[in-house]
Design an enzyme around this catalytic site. Structure first.
Site, short mmCIF file in Angstrom:
data_model
loop_
_atom_site.label_atom_id
_atom_site.label_comp_id
_atom_site.label_asym_id
_atom_site.label_seq_id
_atom_site.Cartn_x
_atom_site.Cartn_y
_atom_site.Cartn_z
N SER A 186 0.79 -1.23 0.00
CA SER A 186 0.00 0.00 0.00
C SER A 186 0.82 1.28 0.00
CB SER A 186 -0.96 0.00 1.19
OG SER A 186 -2.02 -0.90 0.95
N GLN B 168 -12.89 -15.58 2.71
CA GLN B 168 -13.93 -16.57 2.48
C GLN B 168 -14.00 -17.51 3.68
OE1 GLN B 168 -16.00 -16.74 -0.18
NE2 GLN B 168 -15.11 -14.83 -0.96
N THR C 21 -5.57 -18.42 4.95
CA THR C 21 -5.02 -17.36 4.13
C THR C 21 -4.20 -17.92 2.98
OG1 THR C 21 -4.94 -15.93 6.07
CG2 THR C 21 -3.61 -15.28 4.19
N TYR D 73 -10.72 2.36 5.88
CA TYR D 73 -9.70 2.08 4.88
C TYR D 73 -10.23 1.12 3.83
CZ TYR D 73 -4.93 1.08 3.21
OH TYR D 73 -3.79 0.95 2.46
N SER D 74 -10.07 1.48 2.55
CA SER D 74 -10.57 0.65 1.47
C SER D 74 -9.62 0.68 0.28
CB SER D 74 -11.96 1.12 1.02
OG SER D 74 -12.38 0.43 -0.14
N ARG E 263 -0.31 8.99 5.07
CA ARG E 263 -0.60 8.74 6.48
C ARG E 263 0.31 9.62 7.34
NH1 ARG E 263 -0.84 3.09 6.76
NH2 ARG E 263 -3.10 3.25 6.70
N GLY F 216 2.81 -0.61 3.96
CA GLY F 216 2.41 -1.50 2.89
C GLY F 216 2.58 -2.95 3.31
N SER G 131 4.39 -11.77 5.99
CA SER G 131 3.11 -11.09 6.19
C SER G 131 2.14 -12.05 6.87
CB SER G 131 2.54 -10.61 4.85
OG SER G 131 2.19 -11.71 4.03
N ASN G 132 0.90 -11.57 7.04
CA ASN G 132 -0.12 -12.30 7.80
C ASN G 132 0.38 -12.59 9.21
OD1 ASN G 132 -2.61 -13.59 8.22
ND2 ASN G 132 -1.76 -15.59 7.72
#
Length: 426
Positions: A98, A160, A165, A202-203, A332, A346, A372-373
């Site tokens: 991001s 889902q 993940t 946030y989108s 930000r 990001g 990540s995650n």
């Protein structure tokens, strides 16, 4: 906001194309009145990086760059760039996630400066017909601020029910190629989430819409605009946007997706199309290029990216539900003990980055981990920002009847921490 208009060497490079064309040579603003930058607490930064490794990242790094009379770069690395044992390298490329939103925001502000978009009119007026429903009146400014009421389409791709993940990544992310308009359609089917301007949420779809707008207004592909308006003028030799190509060319860090089941091994997620986040998160870059970009951006008109007025608008951040964190137009703002810093975070499968610069543009900090995650990895990177920008905090003075010294020390460390921001999933 008052700024020290010190035209740093990187900002000079950023404006090179403009200056060469006009023959103008900008005068350097006097830096004598600028306060001395705090000496970074490298031990504190290193401790934060080591915490990211302890949390599960193969490696991490921090690059602290000072510009001006005391030009200096400090690079701290820990761990490995891949599970084969290659040492972490802070000069290599990675997916910035991001942080891409800052690049997209700059393109939008450039078009606003050219009179091609009015940020206070409905964004749907600047999009292909039918992209947003009739009656969706959110403005470009509200979309850039994440205050538009637009559902984040990535929720449909990542969450889902009953899927881990890693399963979602392999099923819908790694090799799938999505058209940006289809990403927006995923969002639109959920309806408008709240009255535009009434709250912050946030989108990623917000910045997919902005990417579609700059394409529609210019008739040019997003990748070409990025290259022609930002990458080439700034000389960002390690920055690219290659959607839907999956590979990262050249020397790069390997990214690993943490399995929801922590007993399972990390998944190499380096190769992926990036199309699921497109202009919201698919840029590839390096710490050096992020520094060059941020330094040029914070120089305003002198940096060759946006005007002083555009920069002021981008910095006009509004509060978010996260303490110490505000959000402007693709920027930000984080409030540290030594002042505000601007930039973005990001997180994209396998890669985490926090890239920020001081309000006067004299110090930039890029911190990175290749996992990540994992919220604990994110927290470790956030905890590196305070010591990197503000230096070592004085020891708390002992007080009569106070808690033991060890408890006081823990309290000081806690005060230095920053909360994990709200876009931690990607």
């Amino acid at each position: 906001m008052a700024k020290t208009r010190l035209l740093r060497p990187l900002a000079v490079a950023a404006a090179a194309a403009v200056l060469a064309a006009t023959g103008a040579v900008p005068a350097l603003a006097a830096a004598q009145d600028a306060p001395t930058l705090p000496v970074p607490d490298t031990a504190g930064v290193l401790s934060a990086l080591q915490a990211t490794m302890a949390a599960g990242a193969p490696g991490a790094f921090a690059v602290i760059r000072d510009h001006g009379d005391d030009d200096r770069t400090r690079s701290l690395t820990v761990g490995k760039a891949d599970l084969d044992g290659t040492p972490m390298n802070s000069a290599w490329r990675f997916r910035v996630g991001s942080n891409s939103k800052m690049f997209t925001a700059v393109l939008v502000m450039q078009l606003a400066q050219e009179g091609r978009i009015d940020l206070d009119k409905p964004l749907r007026d600047y999009l292909p017909a039918g992209t947003l429903p009739d009656g969706w009146t959110m403005t470009g400014r509200q979309v850039m601020e994440h205050r538009a009421g637009i559902y984040d389409h990535t929720n449909d791709l990542l969450e889902q029910a009953g899927e881990e993940t890693t399963s979602a990544f392999e099923a819908r992310i790694r090799t799938n190629v999505y058209a940006p308009a289809d990403l927006v359609a995923m969002s639109v089917k959920h309806g408008q989430q709240y009255a535009p301007g009434s709250r912050y949420s946030y989108s990623n779809t917000d910045f997919v819409l902005l990417g579609l707008a700059v394409e529609h207004l210019t008739g040019r592909p997003f990748a070409d605009l990025l290259r022609e308006r930002i990458i080439e003028p700034l000389g960002l030799e390690q920055t690219s946007f290659v959607v839907p190509d999956q590979r990262i060319e050249g020397a790069h860090v390997t990214g690993y997706l943490t399995n929801d089941d922590r007993t399972k091994p990390l998944l190499d997620s380096t190769e992926q199309t990036g199309s699921w986040v497109w202009s919201a998160g698919a840029v590839i870059s390096s710490a050096g290029d992020l520094d060059r970009f941020l330094t040029a951006l914070m120089a305003g008109g002198d940096g060759g990216l946006v005007s002083d007025d555009s920069l002021r608008q981008m910095e006009a951040a509004l509060p978010t539900p996260t303490a110490k964190i505000s959000y402007g137009l693709g920027l930000r703002r984080i409030s540290l003990t030594c002042g505000d810093v601007y930039g973005h975070g990001g997180i994209v499968q396998g890669f985490q980055t926090q890239s920020f610069v001081g309000a006067d543009g004299r110090r930039s900090v890029v911190v990175f981990a290749n996992a990540s995650n994992n919220g604990s990895v994110t927290q470790g990177l956030m905890n590196a920002l305070e010591p990197a920008f503000c230096g070592k905090k004085p020891a708390a003075a002992p007080r009569t009847g106070s808690a033991p010294a060890a408890q006081n020390h823990r309290a000081v460390q806690h005060d230095q921490g920053l909360p994990v921001v709200e876009d931690t999933r990607i």
